[in-house]
Motif scaffolding. Structure first.
Motif, PDB file in Angstrom:
ATOM      1  N   GLY A 239      -0.491  47.036  59.831  1.00 17.15           N
ATOM      2  CA  GLY A 239      -1.457  47.421  60.841  1.00 17.15           C
ATOM      3  C   GLY A 239      -2.339  46.278  61.297  1.00 17.15           C
ATOM      4  O   GLY A 239      -2.309  45.162  60.754  1.00 17.15           O
ATOM      5  N   ASP A 240      -3.164  46.564  62.307  1.00 16.68           N
ATOM      6  CA  ASP A 240      -4.085  45.562  62.831  1.00 16.68           C
ATOM      7  C   ASP A 240      -5.171  45.244  61.809  1.00 16.68           C
ATOM      8  O   ASP A 240      -5.594  46.113  61.038  1.00 16.68           O
ATOM      9  CB  ASP A 240      -4.745  46.078  64.118  1.00 16.68           C
ATOM     10  N   GLY A 241      -5.644  44.011  61.842  1.00 18.20           N
ATOM     11  CA  GLY A 241      -6.732  43.625  60.958  1.00 18.20           C
ATOM     12  C   GLY A 241      -6.703  42.144  60.645  1.00 18.20           C
ATOM     13  O   GLY A 241      -5.958  41.373  61.254  1.00 18.20           O
ATOM     14  N   VAL A 242      -7.525  41.758  59.698  1.00 17.41           N
ATOM     15  CA  VAL A 242      -7.649  40.360  59.289  1.00 17.41           C
ATOM     16  C   VAL A 242      -7.135  40.215  57.861  1.00 17.41           C
ATOM     17  O   VAL A 242      -7.477  41.008  56.981  1.00 17.41           O
ATOM     18  CB  VAL A 242      -9.118  39.894  59.372  1.00 17.41           C
ATOM     19  N   VAL A 243      -6.303  39.205  57.642  1.00 22.79           N
ATOM     20  CA  VAL A 243      -5.783  38.885  56.310  1.00 22.79           C
ATOM     21  C   VAL A 243      -6.275  37.498  55.938  1.00 22.79           C
ATOM     22  O   VAL A 243      -6.025  36.528  56.667  1.00 22.79           O
ATOM     23  CB  VAL A 243      -4.240  38.927  56.291  1.00 22.79           C
ATOM     24  N   VAL A 244      -6.986  37.405  54.810  1.00 22.86           N
ATOM     25  CA  VAL A 244      -7.558  36.140  54.359  1.00 22.86           C
ATOM     26  C   VAL A 244      -6.957  35.801  52.996  1.00 22.86           C
ATOM     27  O   VAL A 244      -7.106  36.573  52.046  1.00 22.86           O
ATOM     28  CB  VAL A 244      -9.092  36.207  54.256  1.00 22.86           C
ATOM     29  N   VAL A 245      -6.278  34.671  52.910  1.00 28.23           N
ATOM     30  CA  VAL A 245      -5.684  34.206  51.658  1.00 28.23           C
ATOM     31  C   VAL A 245      -6.648  33.205  51.026  1.00 28.23           C
ATOM     32  O   VAL A 245      -6.957  32.171  51.624  1.00 28.23           O
ATOM     33  CB  VAL A 245      -4.310  33.545  51.901  1.00 28.23           C
ATOM     34  N   ALA A 266     -10.064  46.583  59.376  1.00 29.36           N
ATOM     35  CA  ALA A 266      -9.306  46.417  58.139  1.00 29.36           C
ATOM     36  C   ALA A 266      -9.337  44.950  57.725  1.00 29.36           C
ATOM     37  O   ALA A 266      -8.993  44.069  58.506  1.00 29.36           O
ATOM     38  CB  ALA A 266      -7.872  46.881  58.335  1.00 29.36           C
ATOM     39  N   LEU A 267      -9.764  44.697  56.488  1.00 31.79           N
ATOM     40  CA  LEU A 267      -9.942  43.337  55.996  1.00 31.79           C
ATOM     41  C   LEU A 267      -9.268  43.245  54.637  1.00 31.79           C
ATOM     42  O   LEU A 267      -9.612  43.978  53.702  1.00 31.79           O
ATOM     43  CB  LEU A 267     -11.435  43.023  55.881  1.00 31.79           C
ATOM     44  N   THR A 268      -8.278  42.355  54.533  1.00 32.27           N
ATOM     45  CA  THR A 268      -7.515  42.204  53.294  1.00 32.27           C
ATOM     46  C   THR A 268      -7.728  40.815  52.718  1.00 32.27           C
ATOM     47  O   THR A 268      -7.510  39.814  53.407  1.00 32.27           O
ATOM     48  CB  THR A 268      -6.008  42.421  53.542  1.00 32.27           C
ATOM     49  N   PHE A 269      -8.144  40.758  51.459  1.00 27.80           N
ATOM     50  CA  PHE A 269      -8.284  39.481  50.754  1.00 27.80           C
ATOM     51  C   PHE A 269      -7.116  39.333  49.788  1.00 27.80           C
ATOM     52  O   PHE A 269      -6.884  40.204  48.944  1.00 27.80           O
ATOM     53  CB  PHE A 269      -9.611  39.412  50.004  1.00 27.80           C
ATOM     54  N   VAL A 270      -6.395  38.253  49.943  1.00 25.06           N
ATOM     55  CA  VAL A 270      -5.227  37.982  49.115  1.00 25.06           C
ATOM     56  C   VAL A 270      -5.595  36.849  48.162  1.00 25.06           C
ATOM     57  O   VAL A 270      -5.928  35.738  48.586  1.00 25.06           O
ATOM     58  CB  VAL A 270      -4.022  37.587  49.981  1.00 25.06           C
ATOM     59  N   VAL A 271      -5.566  37.134  46.857  1.00 25.51           N
ATOM     60  CA  VAL A 271      -5.989  36.179  45.836  1.00 25.51           C
ATOM     61  C   VAL A 271      -4.771  35.399  45.343  1.00 25.51           C
ATOM     62  O   VAL A 271      -3.770  35.996  44.930  1.00 25.51           O
ATOM     63  CB  VAL A 271      -6.673  36.897  44.667  1.00 25.51           C
ATOM     64  N   PRO A 324       1.815  25.274  50.317  1.00 21.94           N
ATOM     65  CA  PRO A 324       1.873  25.795  48.957  1.00 21.94           C
ATOM     66  C   PRO A 324       0.469  26.082  48.419  1.00 21.94           C
ATOM     67  O   PRO A 324      -0.447  25.281  48.605  1.00 21.94           O
ATOM     68  CB  PRO A 324       2.554  24.657  48.182  1.00 21.94           C
ATOM     69  N   VAL A 325       0.303  27.218  47.783  1.00 29.29           N
ATOM     70  CA  VAL A 325      -1.026  27.686  47.405  1.00 29.29           C
ATOM     71  C   VAL A 325      -1.560  26.932  46.191  1.00 29.29           C
ATOM     72  O   VAL A 325      -0.805  26.457  45.346  1.00 29.29           O
ATOM     73  CB  VAL A 325      -1.027  29.193  47.106  1.00 29.29           C
ATOM     74  N   ASP A 326      -2.877  26.826  46.126  1.00 25.85           N
ATOM     75  CA  ASP A 326      -3.555  26.344  44.936  1.00 25.85           C
ATOM     76  C   ASP A 326      -4.887  27.075  44.855  1.00 25.85           C
ATOM     77  O   ASP A 326      -5.162  27.996  45.625  1.00 25.85           O
ATOM     78  CB  ASP A 326      -3.719  24.829  44.953  1.00 25.85           C
ATOM     79  N   ASP A 327      -5.731  26.670  43.911  1.00 26.94           N
ATOM     80  CA  ASP A 327      -6.980  27.390  43.676  1.00 26.94           C
ATOM     81  C   ASP A 327      -8.014  27.186  44.772  1.00 26.94           C
ATOM     82  O   ASP A 327      -9.057  27.850  44.774  1.00 26.94           O
ATOM     83  CB  ASP A 327      -7.575  26.974  42.328  1.00 26.94           C
ATOM     84  N   LEU A 328      -7.776  26.258  45.707  1.00 30.72           N
ATOM     85  CA  LEU A 328      -8.717  25.992  46.790  1.00 30.72           C
ATOM     86  C   LEU A 328      -8.162  26.412  48.162  1.00 30.72           C
ATOM     87  O   LEU A 328      -8.729  26.065  49.200  1.00 30.72           O
ATOM     88  CB  LEU A 328      -9.085  24.500  46.821  1.00 30.72           C
ATOM     89  N   THR A 329      -7.102  27.181  48.150  1.00 28.04           N
ATOM     90  CA  THR A 329      -6.494  27.642  49.396  1.00 28.04           C
ATOM     91  C   THR A 329      -7.454  28.521  50.198  1.00 28.04           C
ATOM     92  O   THR A 329      -8.176  29.354  49.627  1.00 28.04           O
ATOM     93  CB  THR A 329      -5.210  28.442  49.093  1.00 28.04           C
ATOM     94  N   GLU A 330      -7.479  28.342  51.510  1.00 27.61           N
ATOM     95  CA  GLU A 330      -8.175  29.258  52.406  1.00 27.61           C
ATOM     96  C   GLU A 330      -7.446  29.263  53.749  1.00 27.61           C
ATOM     97  O   GLU A 330      -7.490  28.299  54.504  1.00 27.61           O
ATOM     98  CB  GLU A 330      -9.649  28.871  52.607  1.00 27.61           C
ATOM     99  N   VAL A 331      -6.743  30.358  54.011  1.00 21.11           N
ATOM    100  CA  VAL A 331      -5.985  30.548  55.239  1.00 21.11           C
ATOM    101  C   VAL A 331      -6.236  31.968  55.718  1.00 21.11           C
ATOM    102  O   VAL A 331      -6.323  32.894  54.903  1.00 21.11           O
ATOM    103  CB  VAL A 331      -4.468  30.337  55.017  1.00 21.11           C
TER     104      VAL A 331
END
Length: 382
Positions: A239-245, A266-271, A324-331
């Motif tokens: 669905g529509d919304g914001v996804v923050v990794v 809708a706001l999804t935080f991906v850890v 590639p993800v690490d502990d400081l990722t922000e996308v």
């Protein structure tokens, strides 16, 4: 009797190791526990233990996480939310304080019951991750207190105060079980809802320098088989919304995105983390533990507008096209009608994508400039 599949055998071995490790940590504590004794308790080899867990720290965190997951699964939500913020904070404190050990408990078993991390989080990256997790926990508590209004800095700061109070009680209980009055702590948590705060409800100073989100028209293929940790249900990212990794050492950036997002969006935080075995388990433990408490105080929001997803396999990060993800990722990306319509990365990415939607709403309503918030939108008033 049918033979067990390889997956079933692995799960059986893992369960045996966890049960043996729980006994070992309860009897000897984290510092004095031995992998060899855990293997002996489980009637397994040392190699079998290491084939499932990278070391003693990962195993200890897995034992605590198993406890938190059981508590979350057993949590029964109330039919109605608490009538006031003060009552909500008191109810939350009452549930959280159930973990305090009694004076008759042994130190080792008491530490296990407390989900104690003393001597466990002993590296600088892990300590930095824990600090970010504590801030993220405060955001989740503040959002639960005020689910239908713009996130206020004052609500977040009060949530931080309550969590500090409870963590302080846990620290005291580690060394002096039975000290302190839980009923007094509950009353103190209730009063924190009304305590005046000398805080300005201003955006962080770096936000004006954050690059705007980039408009795109990319097809969006939502990853499957992801779980929303707040509801326990499948996380539908179609669905529509914001996804923050967010990497675990950038979790406090969630506040910027939450404050900038449109009401009801809708706001999804991906850890994510570069170390799922230890840092990832630490993140899961802290967030699962908090959500287990929240579930017993607040009824679920329908539809859920805030979701938290763990992405150990990197499926979401790959879908948003990040490195590639690490502990400081922000996308971050904005999804609309099955398309990625905005994208940002680096510090402030969640804010940049979230605020873009607010600006677009302003233009559709006939405005000519950026949407600005007044004091009633997120001001504390204290």
């Amino acid at each position: 009797m049918a033979r067990l599949t390889r997956a079933q055998q692995q799960e059986q071995t893992r369960a045996a190791v966890l049960a043996a490790a729980r006994e070992e940590f309860a009897e000897h504590g984290y510092a004095e526990a031995k992998i060899d004794r855990i293997a002996e308790r489980a009637d397994l080899t040392r190699g079998a233990v290491y084939s499932n867990f990278t070391g003693k720290r990962a195993l200890y965190l897995a034992v605590l996480l198993d406890t938190a997951e059981r508590a979350r699964a057993a949590a029964e939500p109330p039919p109605e939310p608490p009538a006031t913020a003060g009552r909500a904070l008191g109810a939350f404190a009452r549930v959280w304080l159930e973990r305090l050990p009694l004076a008759v408990d042994t130190p080792s078993s008491g530490h296990l019951q407390l989900r104690s991390l003393s001597g466990v989080v002993d590296t600088e990256p892990a300590r930095a991750a824990l600090a970010e997790l504590v801030r993220f926990e405060a955001l989740l508590l503040a959002r639960a207190l005020e689910p239908r209004t713009a996130l206020r800095t004052g609500a977040v700061r009060r949530a931080e105060l309550v969590l500090t109070l409870l963590q302080g009680a846990a620290s005291l209980a580690e060394n002096a079980p039975g000290a302190g009055d839980p009923f007094a702590l509950v009353r103190a948590a209730e009063h924190l809802a009304d305590v005046p705060l000398l805080t300005e409800d201003a955006d962080p100073p770096h936000l004006p320098f954050v690059a705007p989100a980039r408009p795109t028209r990319d097809a969006w293929t939502a990853p499957r088989e992801l779980r929303d940790e707040i509801t326990g249900r499948r996380a539908d990212l179609d669905g529509d919304g914001v996804v923050v990794v967010l990497g675990v050492r950038r979790l406090s950036a969630a506040e910027e995105a939450m404050r900038s997002a449109r009401a009801g969006e809708a706001l999804t935080f991906v850890v994510v983390t570069g170390d799922p075995a230890e840092t990832g388990r630490l993140a899961r433990l802290r967030i699962t533990d908090l959500i287990a408490c929240l579930r017993r105080v607040f009824p679920p929001e329908e539809p859920p507008r805030l979701r938290v997803v763990f992405d150990d396999g990197g499926a979401v990060a790959a879908a948003v096209g990040g490195d590639p993800v690490d502990d400081l990722t922000e996308v971050a990306v904005r999804i609309r009608d099955g398309m990625v319509v905005a994208r940002a990365d680096g510090r402030g990415a969640g804010h940049a994508v979230a605020v873009r939607g607010a600006h677009e709403d302003g233009r559709r309503r006939g405005g000519t400039g950026p949407v600005t918030r007044g004091p009633d939108d997120h001001g504390d008033g204290a």
